[in-house]
Write an enzyme that holds these catalytic residues in place. Sequence first.
Site, PDB file in Angstrom:
ATOM      1  N   ASN A   1      26.424 150.260 -82.787  1.00 43.60           N
ATOM      2  CA  ASN A   1      25.283 149.345 -82.757  1.00 43.60           C
ATOM      3  C   ASN A   1      24.907 148.955 -84.182  1.00 43.60           C
ATOM      4  OD1 ASN A   1      22.829 148.082 -82.636  1.00 43.60           O
ATOM      5  ND2 ASN A   1      21.904 149.508 -81.177  1.00 43.60           N
TER       6      ASN A   1
ATOM      7  N   CYS B   1      20.761 146.169 -83.940  1.00 39.67           N
ATOM      8  CA  CYS B   1      19.327 146.268 -83.660  1.00 39.67           C
ATOM      9  C   CYS B   1      18.514 145.730 -84.835  1.00 39.67           C
ATOM     10  CB  CYS B   1      18.944 147.706 -83.367  1.00 39.67           C
ATOM     11  SG  CYS B   1      17.236 147.834 -82.858  1.00 39.67           S
TER      12      CYS B   1
ATOM     13  N   ASN C   1      23.829 140.880 -80.343  1.00 38.58           N
ATOM     14  CA  ASN C   1      22.621 141.670 -80.163  1.00 38.58           C
ATOM     15  C   ASN C   1      21.451 140.685 -80.256  1.00 38.58           C
ATOM     16  OD1 ASN C   1      20.661 143.836 -80.189  1.00 38.58           O
ATOM     17  ND2 ASN C   1      22.337 145.162 -80.833  1.00 38.58           N
TER      18      ASN C   1
ATOM     19  N   CYS D   1      18.232 106.816 -58.845  1.00 36.53           N
ATOM     20  CA  CYS D   1      17.109 106.698 -59.789  1.00 36.53           C
ATOM     21  C   CYS D   1      15.763 106.714 -59.058  1.00 36.53           C
ATOM     22  CB  CYS D   1      17.253 105.397 -60.582  1.00 36.53           C
ATOM     23  SG  CYS D   1      15.832 105.000 -61.613  1.00 36.53           S
TER      24      CYS D   1
ATOM     25  N   CYS E   1      11.298 107.076 -62.909  1.00 36.37           N
ATOM     26  CA  CYS E   1      10.273 107.783 -63.672  1.00 36.37           C
ATOM     27  C   CYS E   1      10.109 107.181 -65.062  1.00 36.37           C
ATOM     28  CB  CYS E   1      10.614 109.260 -63.790  1.00 36.37           C
ATOM     29  SG  CYS E   1      12.047 109.564 -64.831  1.00 36.37           S
TER      30      CYS E   1
ATOM     31  N   CYS F   1      23.701 100.554 -76.352  1.00 35.62           N
ATOM     32  CA  CYS F   1      23.947 101.968 -76.031  1.00 35.62           C
ATOM     33  C   CYS F   1      25.023 102.557 -76.931  1.00 35.62           C
ATOM     34  CB  CYS F   1      24.354 102.099 -74.568  1.00 35.62           C
ATOM     35  SG  CYS F   1      24.833 103.776 -74.111  1.00 35.62           S
TER      36      CYS F   1
ATOM     37  N   CYS G   1      24.781 108.312 -76.595  1.00 37.09           N
ATOM     38  CA  CYS G   1      24.355 109.577 -77.217  1.00 37.09           C
ATOM     39  C   CYS G   1      24.048 110.677 -76.209  1.00 37.09           C
ATOM     40  CB  CYS G   1      23.142 109.342 -78.103  1.00 37.09           C
ATOM     41  SG  CYS G   1      21.629 108.983 -77.178  1.00 37.09           S
TER      42      CYS G   1
ATOM     43  N   CYS H   1      19.481 110.038 -72.656  1.00 34.67           N
ATOM     44  CA  CYS H   1      18.900 109.641 -71.368  1.00 34.67           C
ATOM     45  C   CYS H   1      19.345 110.578 -70.254  1.00 34.67           C
ATOM     46  CB  CYS H   1      19.255 108.200 -71.035  1.00 34.67           C
ATOM     47  SG  CYS H   1      21.024 107.859 -71.062  1.00 34.67           S
TER      48      CYS H   1
ATOM     49  N   CYS I   1      16.794 112.782 -67.955  1.00 33.19           N
ATOM     50  CA  CYS I   1      16.643 112.321 -66.566  1.00 33.19           C
ATOM     51  C   CYS I   1      16.417 113.514 -65.648  1.00 33.19           C
ATOM     52  CB  CYS I   1      17.889 111.553 -66.121  1.00 33.19           C
ATOM     53  SG  CYS I   1      17.782 111.027 -64.398  1.00 33.19           S
TER      54      CYS I   1
HETATM   55  C1  LIG Z   1      14.570 146.313 -74.308  1.00 31.35           C
HETATM   56  C2  LIG Z   1      15.898 146.166 -74.980  1.00 31.35           C
HETATM   57  C3  LIG Z   1      16.447 147.252 -75.648  1.00 31.35           C
HETATM   58  C4  LIG Z   1      17.661 147.122 -76.240  1.00 31.35           C
HETATM   59  N1  LIG Z   1      18.214 148.204 -76.824  1.00 31.35           N
HETATM   60  C5  LIG Z   1      19.465 148.126 -77.364  1.00 31.35           C
HETATM   61  C6  LIG Z   1      20.113 149.274 -77.867  1.00 31.35           C
HETATM   62  O1  LIG Z   1      19.576 150.372 -77.868  1.00 31.35           O
HETATM   63  N2  LIG Z   1      21.344 149.138 -78.374  1.00 31.35           N
HETATM   64  C7  LIG Z   1      22.001 147.942 -78.404  1.00 31.35           C
HETATM   65  O2  LIG Z   1      23.133 147.875 -78.876  1.00 31.35           O
HETATM   66  N3  LIG Z   1      21.432 146.843 -77.924  1.00 31.35           N
HETATM   67  C8  LIG Z   1      20.166 146.900 -77.396  1.00 31.35           C
HETATM   68  N4  LIG Z   1      19.611 145.781 -76.844  1.00 31.35           N
HETATM   69  C9  LIG Z   1      20.332 144.497 -76.894  1.00 31.35           C
HETATM   70  C10 LIG Z   1      21.112 144.235 -75.603  1.00 31.35           C
HETATM   71  O3  LIG Z   1      22.102 145.220 -75.413  1.00 31.35           O
HETATM   72  C11 LIG Z   1      21.831 142.875 -75.612  1.00 31.35           C
HETATM   73  O4  LIG Z   1      22.714 142.811 -76.706  1.00 31.35           O
HETATM   74  C12 LIG Z   1      20.850 141.717 -75.744  1.00 31.35           C
HETATM   75  O5  LIG Z   1      19.715 141.986 -74.975  1.00 31.35           O
HETATM   76  C13 LIG Z   1      21.492 140.378 -75.317  1.00 31.35           C
HETATM   77  O6  LIG Z   1      21.887 140.338 -73.983  1.00 31.35           O
HETATM   78  P1  LIG Z   1      20.965 139.695 -72.784  1.00 31.35           P
HETATM   79  O7  LIG Z   1      20.656 138.313 -73.175  1.00 31.35           O
HETATM   80  O8  LIG Z   1      21.795 139.818 -71.543  1.00 31.35           O
HETATM   81  O9  LIG Z   1      19.728 140.557 -72.697  1.00 31.35           O
HETATM   82  C14 LIG Z   1      18.367 145.888 -76.215  1.00 31.35           C
HETATM   83  C15 LIG Z   1      17.813 144.828 -75.548  1.00 31.35           C
HETATM   84  C16 LIG Z   1      16.587 144.947 -74.916  1.00 31.35           C
HETATM   85  C17 LIG Z   1      15.989 143.786 -74.169  1.00 31.35           C
HETATM   86  S1  SF4 Z   2      15.346 109.050 -66.235  1.00 30.57           S
HETATM   87 FE1  SF4 Z   2      16.725 108.949 -64.482  1.00 30.57          FE
HETATM   88  S2  SF4 Z   2      15.396 108.808 -62.687  1.00 30.57           S
HETATM   89 FE2  SF4 Z   2      14.133 108.359 -64.470  1.00 30.57          FE
HETATM   90  S3  SF4 Z   2      14.204 106.121 -64.639  1.00 30.57           S
HETATM   91 FE3  SF4 Z   2      15.832 106.903 -65.936  1.00 30.57          FE
HETATM   92  S4  SF4 Z   2      17.639 106.936 -64.632  1.00 30.57           S
HETATM   93 FE4  SF4 Z   2      15.891 106.713 -63.278  1.00 30.57          FE
END
Ligand SMILES: Cc1cc2nc3c(=O)[nH]c(=O)nc-3n(C[C@H](O)[C@H](O)[C@H](O)COP(=O)(O)O)c2cc1C
Ligand code: SF4
Lengths: 452, 446
Positions: B135, B138, B203, B346, B349, B381, B384, B387, B391
């Site tokens: 680890n 952290c 992490n 559509c 909106c 257009c 990009c 839109c 939507c």
């Molecule tokens: C409450 C909590 C405690 C964690 N403790 C650890 C830990 O002790 N060791 C570790 O390697 N990662 C720890 N993590 C990180 C998680 O293992 C993981 O890498 C991270 O949450 C991303 O994954 P997720 O988006 O699925 O949560 C922790 C995460 C959370 C939310």
């Molecule tokens: S965002 Fe989508 S639903 Fe809204 S006016 Fe434009 S095309 Fe129609």
Amino acid sequence: MSTHPDIGAGRIPAEAIEAGFGDLHPALDRNEARVASERCLFCYDAPCIQACPTGIDIPLFIRQIMTENPQGAAKTILDANIFGGMCARVCPTETLCEEACVRMAEGKPVEIGRLQRYATDALFSAGRQLYRQGAATGARVAVVGAGPAGLSCAHKLATLGHAVDVFEAREKGGGLNEHGIAAYKTTGGFAQKEVAYILEVGGITVHHGKRLGRDITLASLAAEYDAVFLGLGLQAVNALGVDEGGLANIEDAVAFIERLRQTDDLSTLPIGRKVVVVGGGMTAIDAAVQAKKLGAEEVTLVYRRGADAMPASRYEQEVALTNGVVIRHFARPYAVQGEGGALASVLFMRTALEGGKLVDTGETFALPADQLFKAIGQLFLPTDVADESAVLEMDGVKIKVDVECRTSLPKVWAGGDCTRGRDLTVVAVEDGKQAALSIDRALAARLAVAAE
Amino acid sequence: MADLSVDFVGIKAPNPFWLASAPPTDKAYNVERAFRAGWGGVVWKTLGEDPPIVNVSGPRYGAIHGPDRRVIGFNNIELITDRPLEVNLREIKEVKRRWPDRAMVVSLMVPCTEESWKAILARVEETEADGVELNFGCPHGMSERGMGSAVGQVPEYVEMVARWCKQHTRMPVIVKLTPNVGDIRKPAEAAKRGGADAVSLINTVNSIMHVDLDAMSPWPHTDGKGTHGGMCGPAVKPMALNMTAEIARSEATRGMPISGIGGIETWKDAAEFMALGASTVQVCTAAMVYGFKIVEEMKSGLSDWMDQKGYSRVSDFVGRAVPNVTDWQYLNLDYAVKAQIDQDACIECGRCHIACEDTSHQAITNMVDGVRKFEVIEEECVGCNLCAVVCPVENCITMVPLENEVDKRTGRMVDGSYRNWTQHPNNPMAKQPVAYDTDAALEPAE
Ligand SMILES: Cc1cc2nc3c(=O)[nH]c(=O)nc-3n(C[C@H](O)[C@H](O)[C@H](O)COP(=O)(O)O)c2cc1C
Ligand code: SF4
Ligand SMILES: Cc1cc2nc3c(=O)[nH]c(=O)nc-3n(C[C@H](O)[C@H](O)[C@H](O)COP(=O)(O)OP(=O)(O)OC[C@H]3O[C@@H](n4cnc5c(N)ncnc54)[C@H](O)[C@@H]3O)c2cc1C
Ligand code: SF4
Ligand code: SF4
């Protein structure tokens, strides 16, 4: 009412009555509001805004709710619609903003009405006043009618600095918000709280018990004030066209609803066992549903055309059906029968559409009834404005106005139900607002001329 | 049915879904439940020297939420295991004995001396675990004591510790990398030089999840003060994918076994890491949010997809996307696409319009002949993708490649030719400027 043996109060337990008159749409809690607000797509040039008669910036206020700023959301709402709290409760959103919501494509619009209520409730319960009387302009405006149209106009005028006198025939303000809207849409005395909030702005004096056409005249108002706004609503009803034979227990639905809204303890309000309502609008639905909720055993609503033609929305019709009201289409009353001076049954003629025209089929039926409510439309009462020196031009049966709510008389504006429009609270509010802005422009122009 | 079994640097497992070293693997109780639920292996919660570390008793976790309170990013200020070494080693041994077919890797973090590493490796070997993971990742607490990412951020230390470990154990050595570095390839190369068998990544990412605007401190806080934690969960997946790809395609580390970690929640997430070169994946946040049952979806999803694609074993597709990851300078500048809106899908909106209008190329209408309508203006257009990204209706806007037609914006014929930046006339450094020559389609020289 009468002493008819089949009309009585407290048919069902008081608790059941109270529960029945509970909120039609309970308020959203915080979590529900968050989930509901997250569904809004923050559309560009949002169709919902276009569909709101008062043009509330809906995507903005919903985003403010989403970001935990419900009071800011309330300001967005009230800036466009000072009756935003009532509108959130009574607008038929299914035919207004929510109908236009792009998420209707999925069959479920964003819950705009309930979110609007969430925001305005938050503001009112925080007790925050957002508005202040504007710097005094010296102008004085008379507003007749303290309904949504009149008070919306008065409020906007006050914020613009004009002094406002409101003349109201009834003892309470709010118009149909207080006397007409179904009780289960505006619970907890909300109508009066909202009126109080609106008047708190200052600069508005309400004179109750003053009726135009009886206590005051249009000509005198026009002479005394710089401008006049008429928000009179509809004070008359259509006649049924049936000989009522002086029978007791035949009543206008609006009168029944007004009585209901002004009764504190609904378990004391008498109602029949068999109630018939004639009509197809919101008033008919509300009368029928409330009769049922008071404990009537059978409530039948009879409308002369089909379901699609009903002025009441689909949703309103569903509310009636789920409350146990029986709706019968294509029939019109042609006579009533009594017993001992009281109503006993209503006789109906079946109707049909023939080449687009409604015709009688000749077939008849009778509905036993101990109470009949007539809800076939309200009318403007022209005698209120009948004035020899100031003749108001009419547009059919209503006061004629232009887009800015100007009448044919130079100093007189009008709006709400007494003019053209959809007879909705939200439309009346918009009329009042637009009239106020128009009055403000006219007064400014007059002042500019005077200064030259 | 596809064969999901894997052989990762000699460590065998019935499937590539392992639990990352974290709370889900902190004790026998959890790991037993994980194996019963179907996980292919675990990396046991990081062990250290006695006396065990002490965790805060205030909140350890924070999160950013998306709609419906989905956890998008997760954050912790937890340290390594806070249980005595002896207890952990005993449990590891018992569990491995009961579950011989599952991968049992032990995560380690001890002070940066050869003696410390040698001592703990000997004790881990006695448990008959399948391998160790170092680890070096952290980012909080342990790094302040010269361990975790304090080692992982210095390639020389990574190499040194990896070398010690390879010398003092017969077990496979996996080096877990920290993403809190400028160039992930450097520590990976160092691990390889030190003799490590594999790398695992990522992490957690240094982060402050929120600021409490009333308390004016980071949120969550411990008695009014907060510290940065390590972020993981779906929000980090794009960064983890990129780092995985960088190691997979870099000449110095190409072919080195990778265990992919970071934001994996579904079979698709896993398959993406694997396509970029990971031969196993590790999961932490998704298990902490939804429980161990998610592995059922992962196994069936991966297996069904492999059947559909005709991959019979995992190695059939591991690394398949790596050749298509390249540098910007080798992208074909002659290729062109145009946005196309499916008017039936559509919902009007207007988001595509305002996004393009306010912030990009003014290439989508909002009104056509006086009615609300959203149409692409091909003359404007640039393809990009903004839109399509904004939507709300999936696949309503697609990017359609031009084929033997004139690009209405540039007036240039798009005929399938290839010309990258290294060949472009606008590039003063261009090696061999070419005009419109399809034969000049060169694969990047490395
Ligand atoms: C409450 C909590 C405690 C964690 N403790 C650890 C830990 O002790 N060791 C570790 O390697 N990662 C720890 N993590 C990180 C998680 O293992 C993981 O890498 C991270 O949450 C991303 O994954 P997720 O988006 O699925 O949560 C922790 C995460 C959370 C939310
Ligand atoms: S965002 Fe989508 S639903 Fe809204 S006016 Fe434009 S095309 Fe129609
Ligand atoms: C039973 C019923 C249910 C309804 N339900 C809904 C609903 O759910 N949703 C919805 O949007 N709309 C509903 N409406 C319609 C809505 O209530 C009206 O459109 C709205 O109230 C119109 O506002 P207004 O200000 O024009 O008139 P009103 O609300 O009628 O107010 C007019 C005011 O003027 C006063 N006034 C009248 N004449 C005089 C005079 N001569 N001198 C002094 N004062 C006078 C009245 O006392 C009253 O206070 C309903 C209407 C009825 C009758
Ligand atoms: S006022 Fe009525 S129509 Fe307008 S947004 Fe609110 S609920 Fe919708
Ligand atoms: S139309 Fe619907 S989704 Fe769009 S802004 Fe209005 S409420 Fe939101």
